[in-house]
Every structure is written in C-alpha cells, then in structure tokens.
Design a protein around this motif. Structure first.
Motif, mmCIF file in Angstrom:
data_model
loop_
_atom_site.group_PDB
_atom_site.id
_atom_site.type_symbol
_atom_site.label_atom_id
_atom_site.label_comp_id
_atom_site.label_asym_id
_atom_site.label_seq_id
_atom_site.Cartn_x
_atom_site.Cartn_y
_atom_site.Cartn_z
ATOM 1 N N ALA A 42 0.637 -1.100 0.060
ATOM 2 C CA ALA A 42 0.117 -0.211 0.053
ATOM 3 C C ALA A 42 0.755 1.256 -0.163
ATOM 4 C CB ALA A 42 -0.908 -0.122 1.139
ATOM 5 N N ALA A 43 2.267 1.070 0.360
ATOM 6 C CA ALA A 43 2.937 2.278 0.536
ATOM 7 C C ALA A 43 3.805 2.938 -0.648
ATOM 8 C CB ALA A 43 3.884 2.115 1.664
ATOM 9 N N GLY A 44 3.678 1.981 -1.755
ATOM 10 C CA GLY A 44 4.587 2.262 -2.878
ATOM 11 C C GLY A 44 4.098 1.991 -4.097
ATOM 12 N N ASP A 45 5.261 1.951 -4.981
ATOM 13 C CA ASP A 45 5.069 1.302 -6.366
ATOM 14 C C ASP A 45 5.179 -0.298 -6.402
ATOM 15 O OD1 ASP A 45 4.207 3.947 -7.692
ATOM 16 O OD2 ASP A 45 6.059 4.375 -6.422
ATOM 17 N N GLY A 46 5.964 -0.827 -5.888
ATOM 18 C CA GLY A 46 6.225 -2.175 -5.911
ATOM 19 C C GLY A 46 6.940 -2.634 -4.540
ATOM 20 N N VAL A 47 7.062 -4.076 -4.533
ATOM 21 C CA VAL A 47 7.370 -4.881 -3.373
ATOM 22 C C VAL A 47 8.423 -5.771 -3.795
ATOM 23 C CG1 VAL A 47 7.104 -6.138 -1.335
ATOM 24 C CG2 VAL A 47 5.553 -4.149 -1.824
ATOM 25 N N ASP A 55 12.123 -21.623 0.339
ATOM 26 C CA ASP A 55 10.698 -21.273 0.148
ATOM 27 C C ASP A 55 10.355 -20.299 -1.083
ATOM 28 O OD1 ASP A 55 10.427 -22.815 2.718
ATOM 29 O OD2 ASP A 55 10.775 -20.823 3.876
ATOM 30 N N VAL A 56 11.418 -20.088 -2.029
ATOM 31 C CA VAL A 56 11.158 -19.194 -3.039
ATOM 32 C C VAL A 56 10.517 -19.923 -3.841
ATOM 33 C CG1 VAL A 56 12.257 -17.561 -4.643
ATOM 34 C CG2 VAL A 56 13.160 -17.690 -2.547
ATOM 35 N N PRO A 57 9.167 -19.255 -4.446
ATOM 36 C CA PRO A 57 8.498 -19.911 -5.531
ATOM 37 C C PRO A 57 9.031 -19.781 -6.723
ATOM 38 C CG PRO A 57 7.403 -17.988 -4.904
ATOM 39 C CD PRO A 57 8.468 -18.150 -3.875
ATOM 40 N N ALA A 58 9.023 -20.637 -7.791
ATOM 41 C CA ALA A 58 9.546 -20.507 -9.220
ATOM 42 C C ALA A 58 8.742 -19.473 -10.072
ATOM 43 C CB ALA A 58 9.874 -21.887 -9.855
ATOM 44 N N GLY A 59 9.587 -18.779 -10.908
ATOM 45 C CA GLY A 59 8.678 -17.910 -11.762
ATOM 46 C C GLY A 59 7.976 -16.631 -11.205
ATOM 47 N N ASP A 60 8.547 -16.352 -9.940
ATOM 48 C CA ASP A 60 7.891 -14.926 -9.405
ATOM 49 C C ASP A 60 9.296 -13.861 -9.055
ATOM 50 O OD1 ASP A 60 6.922 -12.600 -8.117
ATOM 51 O OD2 ASP A 60 6.127 -14.049 -6.443
ATOM 52 N N PRO A 61 9.351 -13.254 -10.059
ATOM 53 C CA PRO A 61 10.570 -12.396 -10.113
ATOM 54 C C PRO A 61 10.495 -11.183 -8.612
ATOM 55 C CG PRO A 61 9.407 -11.432 -11.794
ATOM 56 C CD PRO A 61 8.695 -12.787 -11.429
ATOM 57 N N ARG A 70 21.079 -10.655 7.720
ATOM 58 C CA ARG A 70 20.008 -9.564 7.198
ATOM 59 C C ARG A 70 20.515 -8.739 6.046
ATOM 60 N NH1 ARG A 70 18.056 -4.608 7.646
ATOM 61 N NH2 ARG A 70 15.836 -4.428 8.329
ATOM 62 N N SER A 71 21.782 -8.059 6.364
ATOM 63 C CA SER A 71 22.553 -7.423 5.264
ATOM 64 C C SER A 71 22.210 -7.803 4.026
ATOM 65 C CB SER A 71 23.759 -6.721 5.601
ATOM 66 O OG SER A 71 23.469 -5.843 6.824
ATOM 67 N N GLU A 72 22.906 -9.266 4.020
ATOM 68 C CA GLU A 72 23.025 -9.959 2.812
ATOM 69 C C GLU A 72 21.638 -10.337 2.215
ATOM 70 O OE1 GLU A 72 25.789 -13.232 3.355
ATOM 71 O OE2 GLU A 72 24.924 -14.343 1.588
ATOM 72 N N SER A 73 20.701 -10.278 3.056
ATOM 73 C CA SER A 73 19.217 -10.575 2.399
ATOM 74 C C SER A 73 18.799 -9.171 1.770
ATOM 75 C CB SER A 73 18.224 -11.075 3.579
ATOM 76 O OG SER A 73 18.481 -12.283 4.043
ATOM 77 N N VAL A 74 19.158 -7.868 2.621
ATOM 78 C CA VAL A 74 18.688 -6.666 1.720
ATOM 79 C C VAL A 74 19.400 -6.811 0.534
ATOM 80 C CG1 VAL A 74 18.848 -4.330 2.075
ATOM 81 C CG2 VAL A 74 18.195 -5.497 4.151
ATOM 82 N N ARG A 75 20.761 -6.869 0.513
ATOM 83 C CA ARG A 75 21.462 -6.949 -0.991
ATOM 84 C C ARG A 75 20.787 -7.753 -1.936
ATOM 85 N NH1 ARG A 75 25.759 -5.874 2.465
ATOM 86 N NH2 ARG A 75 26.408 -7.921 3.068
ATOM 87 N N HIS A 76 20.342 -8.943 -1.686
ATOM 88 C CA HIS A 76 19.668 -9.795 -2.770
ATOM 89 C C HIS A 76 18.291 -9.078 -3.079
ATOM 90 C CE1 HIS A 76 21.780 -13.616 -1.131
ATOM 91 N NE2 HIS A 76 22.652 -12.793 -1.536
#
Ligand code: CTP
Ligand code: MG
Length: 212
Positions: A42-47, A55-61, A70-76
């Motif tokens: 709700a706060a912006g243009d994209g997430v 747990d990452v589903p295939a085919g969802d960019p 945590r810092s590495e996760s933010v970098r990704h």
C-alpha cells in the motif's frame, strides 16, 4: 514527476530467538509476514519479498532468496528492485503493525532531502556500553538515544552504494551512516514492535483480540 518508491520486505531469517521461522506463524488469520507485505504494497509502487531460499516459488521475479545475514538478504532484495526506483524502503517481516502513516513519514523525510530516514522512539531504560568481560565502558546520555524500527527509507542510489561495501549491520541506516550519508530519525510508533520472542507474538495476538 513523483518519486518511484519500492519496498524490500526481509523475511529470510531463521528465528533463532523465537525458536522457529517466526515469519510463518499465524497472526489474526494470516501469516506474520503478510501484515508487513500488505503495508508495504500500500505504501509505494512495488515490493520485493526476500524469503529463505527453500521457500522461494519458481517464476515470481518479485520474490528472491535471502542470505546468511540480514544485510545480505537486503542486498539480494536490492538486486531485484528496478533501476528506476528513486526511494527504497526496507521493512522487517517481523513488524506486523507498521502503519501507512509511518511509511509516509520516512518517505517524506527522504523526499525532503535526507539520504535516509528511520522511525525512532525514546528509550526508557538506561543503556550501558560494555566490553567483552561485562565491564562498563560508558553510559550514553539517555536523552540522546533512540530505539529505531523499520520501515527505513533511503535514496536508492545511496542505499545501493552503502550495500556495495558488503558491510554488515543490524539495520540499513548503519551502512548508510558508515559511508557518510545523512540519516534522520522521525517519530516511531511504540505499537510497531518487532516480534522477536514468543511473548512478542502473544502480545501481538492480544492487541488484535482487544481491537476486535
Ligand atoms: N532476516 C532476513 N535474513 C536474514 C536474517 C534476518 O531476511 N539472514 C529478516 C528476518 O526474517 C526479520 C528481519 O530480518 O524479518 C529482522 O530480523 P530478526 O528479528 O533478527 O529475525 P531473525 O533473524 O529471523 O531472528 P533471530 O535473529 O532470532 O534468528
Ligand atoms: Mg536476526
């Protein structure tokens, strides 16, 4: 031309202190992470959502795998934010009660010229700096201290530069500060508590029950 705002929701932790991956725990009929996700959408243009690799589903960019910190996760997550984003917010999946007004406050502070903006609340405990043996090194003047939360908002180029260093920190503002960026604190919200231990989730459930 209005600024383009994207938010990275980091949900790739393992919940060591909670005792399990807390982002999937039930709160008010949905997963803990869904609260942060909805506020971010709700706060912006994209997430961009950052999840444990398994747990990452295939085919969802818009959903990417996290890293060891945590810092590495933010970098990704940053790598998946479009290059035309002007402002990037980073938000913990573990904070279900971040309001639309809080997102607006940090984004507005960046629009007004800061490199970064973070919500902060005055601390009520006296805080000590200690060494490895537990001996007190110093006592910062309490009135100068703020306990900071997410969402944190940044100029996208500054956040990318801060993360290029590969530095580690418990928040993103620390990395921006380290490269000389100007970060401001806006009033935080005591209800925007991070779910860290099981008693924090019990508190969050009680909040929802008492508001119904
Ligand atoms: N996080 C992440 N990737 C990591 C570590 C943390 O995306 N490698 C995320 C968490 O999922 C959480 C937020 O960063 O939404 C804040 O981290 P924290 O509250 O510390 O969560 P955990 O790291 O999961 O918990 P703990 O530190 O107790 O293991
Ligand atoms: Mg952690």
């Amino acid at each position: 031309v209005p600024d383009t705002v994207w938010t990275i929701v980091v949900a790739a932790g393992s919940g060591q202190r909670f005792g399990m991956p807390k982002q999937y725990e039930e709160l008010g009929g949905r997963r803990l992470l869904d609260w942060a996700l909805e506020a971010a959408k709700a706060a912006g243009d994209g997430v961009v959502l950052v999840l444990p690799a398994a747990d990452v589903p295939a085919g969802d960019p818009s959903t990417v795998a996290g890293g060891a910190s945590r810092s590495e996760s933010v970098r990704h997550g940053l790598a998946a934010v479009p290059g035309d984003a002007d402002i990037v917010c980073v938000h913990d999946a573990a904070r279900p009660f971040a309001s639309a007004a809080l997102f607006e406050a940090v984004v507005d502070a960046v629009r007004a010229g800061a490199d970064g903006a973070v919500p902060g609340v005055a601390v009520t405990d006296t805080v000590k700096v200690v060494d490895g043996t537990g001996a007190v090194v110093s006592t910062p003047e309490r009135s100068t201290l703020r306990a900071v939360q997410t969402p944190q908002a940044f100029r996208a180029d500054v956040l990318r530069r801060a993360h290029e260093s590969g530095r580690e920190g418990t928040d993103d503002a620390a990395l921006v500060e380290a490269i000389g960026g100007r970060v401001v604190v806006v009033p935080g919200d005591p209800l925007n508590r991070k779910i860290t231990h099981p008693d924090d989730l019990a508190w969050a459930r009680a909040q929802i029950a008492s508001s119904r």
